[in-house]
Design a protein around this motif. Structure first.
Motif, PDB file in Angstrom:
ATOM      1  N   CYS A  83      -6.081  10.185 -27.852  1.00  0.00           N
ATOM      2  CA  CYS A  83      -7.577  10.659 -27.886  1.00  0.00           C
ATOM      3  C   CYS A  83      -8.398  10.469 -29.509  1.00  0.00           C
ATOM      4  N   ALA A  84      -7.350  10.407 -30.311  1.00  0.00           N
ATOM      5  CA  ALA A  84      -7.936   9.966 -31.777  1.00  0.00           C
ATOM      6  C   ALA A  84      -6.854   9.820 -32.915  1.00  0.00           C
ATOM      7  N   ILE A  85      -7.229   9.735 -33.911  1.00  0.00           N
ATOM      8  CA  ILE A  85      -6.406   9.447 -35.206  1.00  0.00           C
ATOM      9  C   ILE A  85      -6.667  10.262 -36.203  1.00  0.00           C
ATOM     10  N   GLY A  86      -5.869  11.046 -36.831  1.00  0.00           N
ATOM     11  CA  GLY A  86      -6.049  11.685 -37.993  1.00  0.00           C
ATOM     12  C   GLY A  86      -5.393  10.912 -39.247  1.00  0.00           C
ATOM     13  N   TYR A  87      -6.219  10.698 -40.384  1.00  0.00           N
ATOM     14  CA  TYR A  87      -5.501   9.958 -41.384  1.00  0.00           C
ATOM     15  C   TYR A  87      -5.620  10.904 -42.478  1.00  0.00           C
ATOM     16  N   GLY A  88      -4.472  11.342 -42.941  1.00  0.00           N
ATOM     17  CA  GLY A  88      -4.138  11.966 -44.144  1.00  0.00           C
ATOM     18  C   GLY A  88      -4.290  11.171 -45.526  1.00  0.00           C
ATOM     19  N   VAL A  89      -5.435  11.883 -46.168  1.00  0.00           N
ATOM     20  CA  VAL A  89      -5.844  11.279 -47.596  1.00  0.00           C
ATOM     21  C   VAL A  89      -4.936  11.941 -48.584  1.00  0.00           C
ATOM     22  N   GLY A  90      -4.571  10.947 -49.657  1.00  0.00           N
ATOM     23  CA  GLY A  90      -3.970  11.565 -50.905  1.00  0.00           C
ATOM     24  C   GLY A  90      -2.673  11.457 -51.157  1.00  0.00           C
ATOM     25  N   ASP A  91      -1.884  10.932 -49.910  1.00  0.00           N
ATOM     26  CA  ASP A  91      -0.704  10.603 -50.200  1.00  0.00           C
ATOM     27  C   ASP A  91      -0.397   9.098 -50.408  1.00  0.00           C
ATOM     28  N   VAL A  92      -0.916   8.309 -49.625  1.00  0.00           N
ATOM     29  CA  VAL A  92      -0.798   6.672 -49.820  1.00  0.00           C
ATOM     30  C   VAL A  92      -2.344   6.219 -50.287  1.00  0.00           C
ATOM     31  N   THR A  93      -3.160   6.670 -49.755  1.00  0.00           N
ATOM     32  CA  THR A  93      -4.722   6.381 -50.206  1.00  0.00           C
ATOM     33  C   THR A  93      -5.569   7.539 -50.578  1.00  0.00           C
ATOM     34  N   ALA A  94      -6.708   7.377 -51.162  1.00  0.00           N
ATOM     35  CA  ALA A  94      -7.233   8.379 -51.558  1.00  0.00           C
ATOM     36  C   ALA A  94      -8.259   8.517 -50.614  1.00  0.00           C
ATOM     37  N   GLU A  95      -8.668   7.590 -49.785  1.00  0.00           N
ATOM     38  CA  GLU A  95      -9.458   7.668 -48.534  1.00  0.00           C
ATOM     39  C   GLU A  95      -9.214   6.800 -47.486  1.00  0.00           C
ATOM     40  N   VAL A  96      -9.875   7.163 -46.259  1.00  0.00           N
ATOM     41  CA  VAL A  96      -9.360   6.289 -45.325  1.00  0.00           C
ATOM     42  C   VAL A  96      -9.774   4.663 -45.176  1.00  0.00           C
ATOM     43  N   PRO A  97      -8.797   3.842 -44.976  1.00  0.00           N
ATOM     44  CA  PRO A  97      -9.244   2.539 -45.046  1.00  0.00           C
ATOM     45  C   PRO A  97     -10.204   2.111 -44.429  1.00  0.00           C
ATOM     46  N   GLU A  98     -11.076   1.277 -44.918  1.00  0.00           N
ATOM     47  CA  GLU A  98     -12.223   0.773 -44.312  1.00  0.00           C
ATOM     48  C   GLU A  98     -12.022  -0.138 -43.148  1.00  0.00           C
ATOM     49  N   ALA A  99     -10.833  -0.883 -43.254  1.00  0.00           N
ATOM     50  CA  ALA A  99     -10.613  -1.581 -42.121  1.00  0.00           C
ATOM     51  C   ALA A  99     -10.182  -0.725 -40.783  1.00  0.00           C
ATOM     52  N   LEU A 100      -9.650   0.438 -40.997  1.00  0.00           N
ATOM     53  CA  LEU A 100      -9.336   1.144 -39.964  1.00  0.00           C
ATOM     54  C   LEU A 100     -10.599   1.708 -39.213  1.00  0.00           C
ATOM     55  N   ARG A 101     -11.441   2.335 -40.155  1.00  0.00           N
ATOM     56  CA  ARG A 101     -12.959   2.709 -39.686  1.00  0.00           C
ATOM     57  C   ARG A 101     -13.343   1.528 -38.893  1.00  0.00           C
ATOM     58  N   GLU A 102     -13.308   0.280 -39.253  1.00  0.00           N
ATOM     59  CA  GLU A 102     -14.156  -0.480 -38.547  1.00  0.00           C
ATOM     60  C   GLU A 102     -13.462  -0.850 -36.985  1.00  0.00           C
ATOM     61  N   VAL A 103     -12.207  -1.108 -36.978  1.00  0.00           N
ATOM     62  CA  VAL A 103     -11.567  -1.110 -35.708  1.00  0.00           C
ATOM     63  C   VAL A 103     -11.747   0.271 -34.924  1.00  0.00           C
ATOM     64  N   CYS A 104     -11.627   1.400 -35.356  1.00  0.00           N
ATOM     65  CA  CYS A 104     -11.813   2.549 -34.664  1.00  0.00           C
ATOM     66  C   CYS A 104     -13.070   2.631 -33.861  1.00  0.00           C
ATOM     67  N   ASP A 105     -14.327   2.223 -34.644  1.00  0.00           N
ATOM     68  CA  ASP A 105     -15.714   2.134 -34.453  1.00  0.00           C
ATOM     69  C   ASP A 105     -15.884   1.103 -33.251  1.00  0.00           C
ATOM     70  N   ARG A 106     -15.113   0.158 -33.356  1.00  0.00           N
ATOM     71  CA  ARG A 106     -15.283  -1.038 -32.370  1.00  0.00           C
ATOM     72  C   ARG A 106     -14.591  -0.568 -31.031  1.00  0.00           C
TER      73      ARG A 106
END
Length: 346
Positions: A83-106
């Motif tokens: 149903c959804a993706i939860g992206y944990g920030v602070g471990d690998v990246t400081a914020e959610v990757p923009e590319a992942l945001r774009e595909v999830c919106d699409r």
């Protein structure tokens, strides 16, 4: 046990509102009403084969190093009916990757940012607590439903529910029962489950989910009456749709609405059909005349004026109706049968 609100069917939108997780939606707003049942953490690029459906998939993005990987991951999550993706920030990246945001919106897949201080384990613990609570709550509701059925069948007194009613903070002097087909939202009162039907003892006559039957209000001693009314009203609501109240039951229309097709068939066959066929064959208006006569309460004078007919002409038509149906429109019991036929035709 968690103190967060528990709802029978949790949506992504409702999970975002759980205070302990501090989730922030960053993409995929169109999928917020999907039902979510569990949490699954993974760093696999292709987690779809390991999903059962209805999960929020948690990741810190260890495999999501480029736009192609982000797209492949999101597509796999969707293919696995999560149903959804939860992206944990602070471990690998400081914020959610923009590319992942774009595909999830699409693709319309909700994507939430999980703060660094929220461990993924807390999600599975919360869902496990919630599942246990829901099972206990359902058992309690099924037991309440069994007691309500015993009351309805005369095998128990309404007193067996007094403790539950007191615990729910209900006013015992103004209780009513609402019968419904399925309940998704939390409702005020004591809720019992009887198969797919919900029976709510409440003080709020507006606490229903359609279709519903609402019994009349009264004291605890009145509860069996309200229960019987609610079940009858629910049956009527299933035919007509919407909500039927106890006050709606004692009407001619409500009585007819509770008749099924087989019960109405003789009236259609023996009364409505002969009149319709005669009108079609002779260009007459016997059915319209009968309907107006019934609307005018069986008054010859009022019907004559409404149809602009001489009273003798009207009487001639009424006699023709009697000869075709065997029912005399001037006789009350026969007029009831004629009214049922007219109603069923409508």
């Amino acid at each position: 046990m968690t103190s967060d609100p528990v709802v029978p069917h949790l949506t992504v939108r409702q999970l975002l509102e759980v205070p302990r997780f501090h989730l922030r939606l960053v993409a995929g707003e169109g999928g917020l009403d999907r039902t979510i049942r569990w949490a699954h953490s993974t760093e696999l690029l292709d987690p779809g084969p390991y999903l059962r459906g209805g999960e929020i998939v948690l990741t810190v993005g260890a495999s999501l190093r480029d736009p192609g990987a982000c797209a492949a991951f999101a597509e796999s999550v969707k293919a696995g009916r999560a149903c959804a993706i939860g992206y944990g920030v602070g471990d690998v990246t400081a914020e959610v990757p923009e590319a992942l945001r774009e595909v999830c919106d699409r693709i319309g897949l909700p994507l939430a940012e999980v703060p660094a201080e929220v461990p993924f384990l807390s999600f599975t613990e919360w869902f496990a607590e919630r599942l246990a609570f829901t099972r206990d709550e359902r058992h309690e509701r099924e037991e309440t439903g069994r007691l309500l059925r015993m009351i309805q069948q005369g095998h128990a007194s309404a007193e067996v529910l007094r403790e539950r009613i007191d615990d729910a903070g209900l006013d015992p002097a103004a209780l009513l029962v609402i019968a419904m087909d399925g309940v998704e939202e939390a409702l005020p009162g004591v809720l019992g489950l009887d198969g797919d039907m919900a029976l709510l003892v409440t003080n709020d006559a507006h606490a229903w989910s359609e279709p519903a039957g609402v019994g009349s209000a009264g004291s605890l001693d009145h509860l069996p009456v309200s229960l019987a009314e609610s079940l009858t009203a629910l049956d009527a609501a299933r035919h007509a749709g919407g909500v039927v109240h106890a006050s709606d039951l004692a009407t001619f229309q409500a009585l007819l609405g509770r008749l099924d097709h087989d019960q109405l068939a003789p009236f259609l066959e023996q009364i409505a059909r002969p009149l319709n066929e005669y009108d079609s064959a002779h260009g007459t208006r016997l059915t319209e005349t009968l309907r107006t006569f019934l609307d005018m309460g069986g008054a010859v004078g009022a019907t004559s004026r409404a149809l602009f007919l001489h009273p003798n002409t009207l009487r001639h038509r009424l006699a023709r109706i009697e000869s075709l149906t065997g029912r005399d429109p001037l006789r009350f019991e026969d007029r009831v049968a004629l009214a049922i036929a007219v109603w069923a035709t409508r």
